[in-house]
Design a protein around this motif. Structure first.
Motif, short mmCIF file in Angstrom:
data_model
loop_
_atom_site.label_atom_id
_atom_site.label_comp_id
_atom_site.label_asym_id
_atom_site.label_seq_id
_atom_site.Cartn_x
_atom_site.Cartn_y
_atom_site.Cartn_z
N GLN A 147 49.68 -7.27 -17.77
CA GLN A 147 49.37 -7.71 -16.31
C GLN A 147 48.31 -6.65 -15.68
N PHE A 148 48.12 -4.94 -16.20
CA PHE A 148 46.91 -5.11 -15.60
C PHE A 148 45.28 -4.90 -16.38
N THR A 149 45.63 -5.51 -17.03
CA THR A 149 44.26 -6.11 -17.90
C THR A 149 43.93 -7.84 -17.57
N ALA A 150 44.93 -8.47 -16.90
CA ALA A 150 44.67 -9.57 -16.23
C ALA A 150 44.36 -9.32 -15.29
N GLU A 151 44.67 -8.46 -14.28
CA GLU A 151 44.41 -7.75 -12.96
C GLU A 151 42.73 -7.40 -12.92
N ARG A 152 42.60 -6.54 -13.63
CA ARG A 152 41.30 -5.98 -13.76
C ARG A 152 39.88 -7.38 -14.40
N LEU A 153 40.61 -8.36 -15.02
CA LEU A 153 39.70 -9.80 -14.73
C LEU A 153 39.65 -10.71 -13.52
N ARG A 154 40.78 -10.44 -13.18
CA ARG A 154 41.01 -11.97 -11.58
C ARG A 154 40.02 -10.37 -11.01
N ARG A 155 39.30 -9.71 -10.24
CA ARG A 155 39.24 -8.63 -9.70
C ARG A 155 37.85 -9.30 -10.12
N ALA A 156 37.38 -8.90 -11.80
CA ALA A 156 36.22 -9.12 -11.58
C ALA A 156 35.34 -10.73 -11.45
N VAL A 157 36.15 -11.51 -11.79
CA VAL A 157 36.12 -12.67 -11.27
C VAL A 157 35.81 -12.87 -9.42
N GLN A 158 36.47 -12.03 -9.04
CA GLN A 158 36.78 -12.17 -8.17
C GLN A 158 35.62 -11.58 -6.95
N ASP A 159 34.93 -10.75 -8.25
CA ASP A 159 33.76 -9.52 -7.85
C ASP A 159 32.67 -10.51 -7.75
N LEU A 160 32.55 -11.63 -8.34
CA LEU A 160 31.08 -11.93 -8.74
C LEU A 160 30.73 -12.64 -8.20
N GLN A 161 29.19 -12.40 -8.00
CA GLN A 161 27.94 -13.12 -7.22
C GLN A 161 28.11 -14.15 -7.90
N VAL A 162 27.17 -15.30 -6.86
CA VAL A 162 26.93 -16.59 -7.84
C VAL A 162 26.14 -16.83 -6.65
N GLU A 163 25.28 -16.86 -6.49
CA GLU A 163 23.91 -17.59 -5.93
C GLU A 163 23.71 -18.88 -5.81
N GLN A 164 23.75 -19.32 -4.80
CA GLN A 164 22.92 -21.24 -5.00
C GLN A 164 22.16 -21.42 -3.49
N ALA A 165 21.20 -21.41 -3.60
CA ALA A 165 20.09 -22.05 -2.04
C ALA A 165 20.99 -21.26 -0.89
N GLY A 166 20.46 -19.67 -1.36
CA GLY A 166 20.02 -18.53 -0.30
C GLY A 166 21.72 -18.05 -0.25
N GLN A 167 23.40 -19.21 -0.71
CA GLN A 167 24.29 -18.96 -0.24
C GLN A 167 25.31 -17.96 -1.16
N ARG A 168 26.19 -17.33 -0.70
CA ARG A 168 27.20 -16.64 -1.99
C ARG A 168 28.06 -17.70 -2.38
N LEU A 169 28.88 -17.99 -3.53
CA LEU A 169 29.87 -18.62 -3.73
C LEU A 169 30.92 -17.87 -4.16
N GLN A 170 32.51 -17.81 -3.42
CA GLN A 170 33.29 -17.71 -3.91
C GLN A 170 33.74 -17.67 -4.83
N ILE A 171 34.35 -17.05 -5.98
CA ILE A 171 34.51 -18.13 -6.86
C ILE A 171 36.16 -16.83 -7.51
N THR A 172 37.21 -17.65 -7.64
CA THR A 172 38.73 -16.90 -8.05
C THR A 172 39.00 -17.98 -8.83
N VAL A 173 40.49 -16.86 -9.71
CA VAL A 173 40.75 -17.36 -10.59
C VAL A 173 42.14 -16.47 -10.62
N SER A 174 42.33 -18.33 -11.18
CA SER A 174 44.61 -17.64 -11.76
C SER A 174 44.93 -18.13 -12.63
N ILE A 175 45.86 -17.06 -13.59
CA ILE A 175 46.28 -16.55 -14.34
C ILE A 175 47.81 -16.35 -14.79
#
Length: 473
Positions: free
Chosen positions: A399-427
């Protein structure tokens, strides 16, 4: 007080040429010291080695570079008490080999020039024959003043020596891997059987003797060609060829030619025969390496998702079943399977296009790869759905590993046309504790999938665990 920026001196343009001059001088000195007194060199690797250096590092292949090499050869000859006129002319013959090899092979595509195709191997052999012909023709012009041999004998002596040496030395230079590659491959195991058989056959050919003995190592060299890389095969052909040439020159193999052949000596005939014998192993090594590379690419395409670089679904099924089977023989160690799904991925495709969706998938996979260990299995099941197997961890601890992966995705920087897309994941998690019986992969995936839908139903961007498996009685 402002800090002055550090200024590094520019690399001198003369340094590479100085290095080329020094290398040529050292190689020439070594070749002169190794040749018999008052005789042509038995083995003169200088020309082929210098041509190989220029083909690998072509920036110094200029008129100035070629002149410097010639001057270095002349200087080394004069230092070893040679007369000025022969030193000038015969080193011009040597430069004829270098220039010819450079002119012919530098025009080839890199794949052929590095002898990675059969066509490239044949081109190298043809270039070696052309370079040897140029040197032999130039040397024959001065046959009368400095040699007591006929024009034909002089031409054959120069051609056979230059051709055989170039054929043995140049492939080593062209196929040699970079230093970093050699260091990384230092721990790889090398099969010794082909090498030992080659050495034994080489010793047997010298002991048996006779003109046919030069062909004895060919079977072992072909075995080496099927087993080793082209570079190692080139080293082995150089070793075998030079050893046989020395053995013939020292009359260790009782090698002779009919006396009626005017100007042809046993050494000339042996050199040409040995040069042609190594063609087969080099072509086989090249074809074998190409087949290995093709099979590796096909295996990679069959087992890897082309977009994200993770395992494909079929490859995951094989790896997962093998892992579950091995678990049965390891005292039922704990294991966790994670099912991951990018939240609202369809809306990303609809709003920004599939190109952005592909970018999201790639960055998502890269972010998770950085968080995972080498023993953890990561695959794309299709679309935005991924799966991870974590061996050695029960679901509660994973469960702790999964939470670490979830936070890594939540902190992911995806730039598109000067805007940051918010990406999340369900596990969703499913698995078995230590001592529990090994579940079926289909059942494990179904349990993780139920947990994943539960995470989505509770608001997404969260981790949910399936109902734990009960301990077997």
């Amino acid at each position: 007080m402002p800090v002055e920026p550090m200024v590094f001196p520019a690399q001198s343009r003369l340094l590479p040429y100085a290095a080329l001059f020094s290398l040529t001088f050292a190689l020439t000195i070594g070749g002169i010291l190794a040749r018999p007194i008052e005789s042509l060199s038995l083995f003169w690797p200088v020309n082929a080695a210098l041509a190989g250096v220029l083909l690998r590092y072509p920036r110094q292949a200029t008129v100035s570079g070629f002149v410097l090499m010639w001057l270095a050869m002349v200087g080394a000859d004069l230092l070893c008490a040679s007369a000025l006129a022969p030193a000038l002319w015969f080193n011009l013959c040597n430069m004829g080999v270098v220039v010819t090899l450079w002119q012919l092979l530098s025009r080839l595509p890199r794949l052929h020039r590095r002898m990675r195709t059969p066509h490239g191997v044949l081109c190298v052999f043809g270039a070696c024959a052309a370079g040897a012909s140029v040197a032999a023709s130039l040397a024959s012009v001065m046959a009368a003043p400095w040699f007591e041999q006929s024009l034909r004998s002089t031409w054959l002596a120069w051609f056979s020596e230059q051709f055989s040496t170039a054929v043995l030395v140049l492939p080593v230079m062209l196929t040699a891997p970079a230093a970093r590659t050699l260091l990384q491959g230092g721990s790889q195991k090398i099969r010794l059987a082909p090498l030992l058989v080659m050495l034994v056959s080489l010793a047997f050919s010298i002991a048996f003797g006779g003109p046919g003995a030069i062909a004895f190592p060919i079977a072992a060299l072909l075995w080496c060609a099927w087993t080793y890389s082209p570079f190692l095969v080139s080293l082995l052909t150089l070793t075998a060829g030079s050893t046989l040439i020395v053995a013939v020159a020292q009359s260790l193999m009782h090698f002779s030619v009919p006396q009626s052949e005017s100007g042809v000596t046993a050494l000339m005939s042996a050199r040409l025969g040995i040069a042609m014998l190594v063609l087969g192993p080099l072509v086989v090594a090249c074809v074998t390496q190409a087949n290995r590379s093709l099979l590796a690419r096909l295996a990679h395409q069959a087992t890897t998702d082309h977009l994200t670089g993770t395992l494909s679904r079929s490859a995951f099924t094989q790896r997962a079943n093998a892992l579950l089977e091995s678990r049965q023989h390891q005292q039922f160690l704990p294991l966790t399977l994670m099912m991951l799904d990018i939240d609202h991925f369809k809306s990303i495709n609809d709003a920004h296009g599939h190109a952005v969706g592909d970018q999201v998938l790639r960055q998502f996979a890269d972010a998770l790869q950085e968080q995972l260990h080498s023993n953890e299995v990561f695959a794309r099941m299709g679309g935005e759905e991924f799966v991870i197997i974590v061996p050695g961890l029960a679901p509660d601890r994973a469960q702790f590993t999964a939470e670490r992966l979830r936070r890594a995705v939540q902190d992911l920087q995806v730039e598109q046309a000067g805007q940051r897309l918010q990406i999340t994941v369900s596990i969703g998690l499913a698995g078995c504790d230590e001592g529990m019986p090994t579940p079926d992969l289909t059942a494990l995936l179904a349990s993780a999938d139920k947990a994943l839908y539960l995470a989505k139903a509770k608001g997404r961007n969260r981790v949910e665990q399936a109902e734990p498996q009960r301990r077997a009685i």
